[in-house]
Design a protein around this motif. Structure first.
Motif, PDB file in Angstrom:
ATOM      1  N   ARG A  68      13.616 -14.402  11.645  1.00  0.00           N
ATOM      2  CA  ARG A  68      14.822 -13.643  11.293  1.00  0.00           C
ATOM      3  C   ARG A  68      15.540 -13.089  12.528  1.00  0.00           C
ATOM      4  NH1 ARG A  68      14.082 -11.599   5.638  1.00  0.00           N
ATOM      5  NH2 ARG A  68      12.138 -12.486   4.869  1.00  0.00           N
ATOM      6  N   THR A  69      15.220 -13.600  13.720  1.00  0.00           N
ATOM      7  CA  THR A  69      15.877 -13.128  14.931  1.00  0.00           C
ATOM      8  C   THR A  69      17.381 -13.321  14.829  1.00  0.00           C
ATOM      9  OG1 THR A  69      13.931 -13.705  16.253  1.00  0.00           O
ATOM     10  CG2 THR A  69      16.004 -13.362  17.430  1.00  0.00           C
ATOM     11  N   ALA A  70      18.135 -12.260  15.095  1.00  0.00           N
ATOM     12  CA  ALA A  70      19.597 -12.325  14.997  1.00  0.00           C
ATOM     13  C   ALA A  70      20.197 -12.840  16.299  1.00  0.00           C
ATOM     14  CB  ALA A  70      20.156 -10.951  14.664  1.00  0.00           C
ATOM     15  N   LEU A  71      21.357 -13.435  16.189  1.00  0.00           N
ATOM     16  CA  LEU A  71      22.116 -13.850  17.364  1.00  0.00           C
ATOM     17  C   LEU A  71      22.587 -12.603  18.103  1.00  0.00           C
ATOM     18  CD1 LEU A  71      23.617 -16.066  19.010  1.00  0.00           C
ATOM     19  CD2 LEU A  71      25.533 -15.763  17.417  1.00  0.00           C
ATOM     20  N   TRP A 120      17.488 -16.453   9.757  1.00  0.00           N
ATOM     21  CA  TRP A 120      18.694 -15.640   9.951  1.00  0.00           C
ATOM     22  C   TRP A 120      19.948 -16.481   9.811  1.00  0.00           C
ATOM     23  CZ3 TRP A 120      22.873 -15.402  13.277  1.00  0.00           C
ATOM     24  CH2 TRP A 120      23.585 -14.194  13.294  1.00  0.00           C
ATOM     25  N   VAL A 121      19.954 -17.678  10.395  1.00  0.00           N
ATOM     26  CA  VAL A 121      21.135 -18.543  10.334  1.00  0.00           C
ATOM     27  C   VAL A 121      21.414 -18.967   8.894  1.00  0.00           C
ATOM     28  CG1 VAL A 121      22.113 -20.771  11.035  1.00  0.00           C
ATOM     29  CG2 VAL A 121      20.873 -19.373  12.696  1.00  0.00           C
ATOM     30  N   TYR A 122      20.374 -19.409   8.179  1.00  0.00           N
ATOM     31  CA  TYR A 122      20.574 -19.851   6.796  1.00  0.00           C
ATOM     32  C   TYR A 122      21.044 -18.702   5.903  1.00  0.00           C
ATOM     33  CZ  TYR A 122      17.893 -24.033   8.142  1.00  0.00           C
ATOM     34  OH  TYR A 122      17.456 -25.186   8.736  1.00  0.00           O
ATOM     35  N   GLU A 123      20.503 -17.497   6.163  1.00  0.00           N
ATOM     36  CA  GLU A 123      20.809 -16.353   5.304  1.00  0.00           C
ATOM     37  C   GLU A 123      22.132 -15.697   5.682  1.00  0.00           C
ATOM     38  OE1 GLU A 123      18.263 -12.496   3.898  1.00  0.00           O
ATOM     39  OE2 GLU A 123      18.565 -12.736   6.063  1.00  0.00           O
ATOM     40  N   ARG A 124      22.340 -15.379   6.958  1.00  0.00           N
ATOM     41  CA  ARG A 124      23.474 -14.551   7.358  1.00  0.00           C
ATOM     42  C   ARG A 124      24.733 -15.357   7.684  1.00  0.00           C
ATOM     43  NH1 ARG A 124      21.856  -9.349   8.497  1.00  0.00           N
ATOM     44  NH2 ARG A 124      19.937  -8.936   7.337  1.00  0.00           N
ATOM     45  N   PHE A 170      21.526 -11.312   0.766  1.00  0.00           N
ATOM     46  CA  PHE A 170      20.223 -11.473   1.411  1.00  0.00           C
ATOM     47  C   PHE A 170      19.370 -12.448   0.606  1.00  0.00           C
ATOM     48  CE2 PHE A 170      21.753  -7.261   2.548  1.00  0.00           C
ATOM     49  CZ  PHE A 170      21.575  -7.244   3.923  1.00  0.00           C
ATOM     50  N   TYR A 171      18.343 -12.988   1.259  1.00  0.00           N
ATOM     51  CA  TYR A 171      17.393 -13.855   0.575  1.00  0.00           C
ATOM     52  C   TYR A 171      16.358 -13.018  -0.172  1.00  0.00           C
ATOM     53  CZ  TYR A 171      18.835 -18.373   2.459  1.00  0.00           C
ATOM     54  OH  TYR A 171      19.518 -19.521   2.730  1.00  0.00           O
TER      55      TYR A 171
END
Length: 315
Positions: A126-129, A143-147, A173-174
């Motif tokens: 879940r590491t954010a950009l 994180w990419v698929y979810e956010r 959110f997932y």
């Protein structure tokens, strides 16, 4: 006289699928991933024909989904092991897709599936950009698929231990889904359920991700459908042979009244033998079909039997 207007240099347009890399130098990690993708796609074919009679859908298998521009370009892509996108053309300008580019398509996949070779930590990342000076933190897949992509369904299958997790996008959110009474996860827009099936496929006996319909009937691949049709054809042949024997017996009885008694005995014997042969064929077919993963109801429908007969003959 000088021109008071100065030229403005516009940035280049976003690249399309023909200008972006179609691979990032990595390779498939195990022998299971390729057949796993095939069995998912093959068994879903009839459902997709019903949902998309115009053929407007795309399925990707270990193909890049580009979601941002980066240098090098492949850092801005994720490559799910399997994904399905509804309502897009299977080809782009009559060319085979090399990748799926979100800034050109604007339609996210409905479902992505990852076949984790390890413990699934990369798939749950879940590491954010984030940016710090010139340093860019690469975001995690989750994180990419979810956010960013906001894909409605995300499945993670840990191949080594047979663990399946399915997430559904709810309120931004997932949410981890709970399996239903059959141990499956409904994918509502497709009208199917995702679950695990133990069996042999392409010379590998193990747990496979498979689809079922909403009634719990296994969606068959082409070879399974062919075998089922073969069994049905054999049953019809046996029925036709029984009818032929009955017709022949009637003819023989009509030819000679004196032989009526003997013909009746012979007819009864032939009928009994034919019925025993048919029942034996059914007894042989039922365990095979059940072992393939078909439900009792599916087997009963295929062999023109009642559910109770399948249970009795399958003992």
């Amino acid at each position: 006289m000088t021109n008071k207007f100065t030229s403005i240099e516009l940035p280049p347009p976003f690249p399309d699928h023909t200008q972006l890399p179609e691979e990032d130098g990595t390779f498939v990690k195990n022998f299971q991933e390729h057949p796993q993708s095939i069995i998912l796609t093959d068994s879903l074919g009839l459902i997709l024909q019903q949902l998309h009679p115009d053929g407007q859908y795309a399925i990707g298998q270990d193909c890049g989904i580009y979601w941002r521009e980066t240098d090098p370009p492949e850092k801005g892509a994720e490559a799910p092991d399997w994904f399905y996108v509804p309502n897009v053309a299977p080809m782009v300008n009559d060319e085979i897709r090399r990748s799926y580019v979100l800034w050109r398509e604007f339609i996210a996949p409905l479902i992505v599936l990852e076949f984790a070779s390890g413990d699934g930590s990369q798939e749950r990342d879940r590491t954010a950009l984030s940016y710090s000076g010139n340093q860019v933190t690469r975001p995690g897949k989750f994180w990419v698929y979810e956010r960013i992509m906001r894909i409605p369904y995300y499945g993670i299958y840990e191949v080594t231990n047979g663990k399946l997790e399915v997430y559904r996008f709810v309120d931004g959110f997932y949410r981890l889904l709970e399996p239903n009474e059959r141990g499956h996860y409904p994918v509502l827009p497709l009208g199917v359920e995702l679950g695990l099936w133990h069996g042999n496929y392409q010379n590998q006996t193990q747990l496979w991700l498979r689809w079922w319909d909403e009634q719990g009937n296994l969606l068959l691949i082409g070879s399974e459908r062919a075998e089922l049709e073969h069994l049905r054809a054999e049953q019809e042949r046996q029925r036709a042979e029984q009818e032929r024997q009955r017709a022949e017996q009637e003819r023989q009885r009509a030819e000679s009244a004196e032989q009526a008694f003997a013909a009746a005995v012979e007819a009864r014997l032939a009928e009994t033998q034919a019925r025993q042969q048919a029942e034996l064929a059914q007894r042989d077919a039922i365990p095979r079909l059940l072992a393939m993963g078909l439900s009792v109801e599916q087997v009963a429908s295929a062999l023109s039997l009642t559910v109770e007969q399948v249970r009795v003959l399958g003992v």
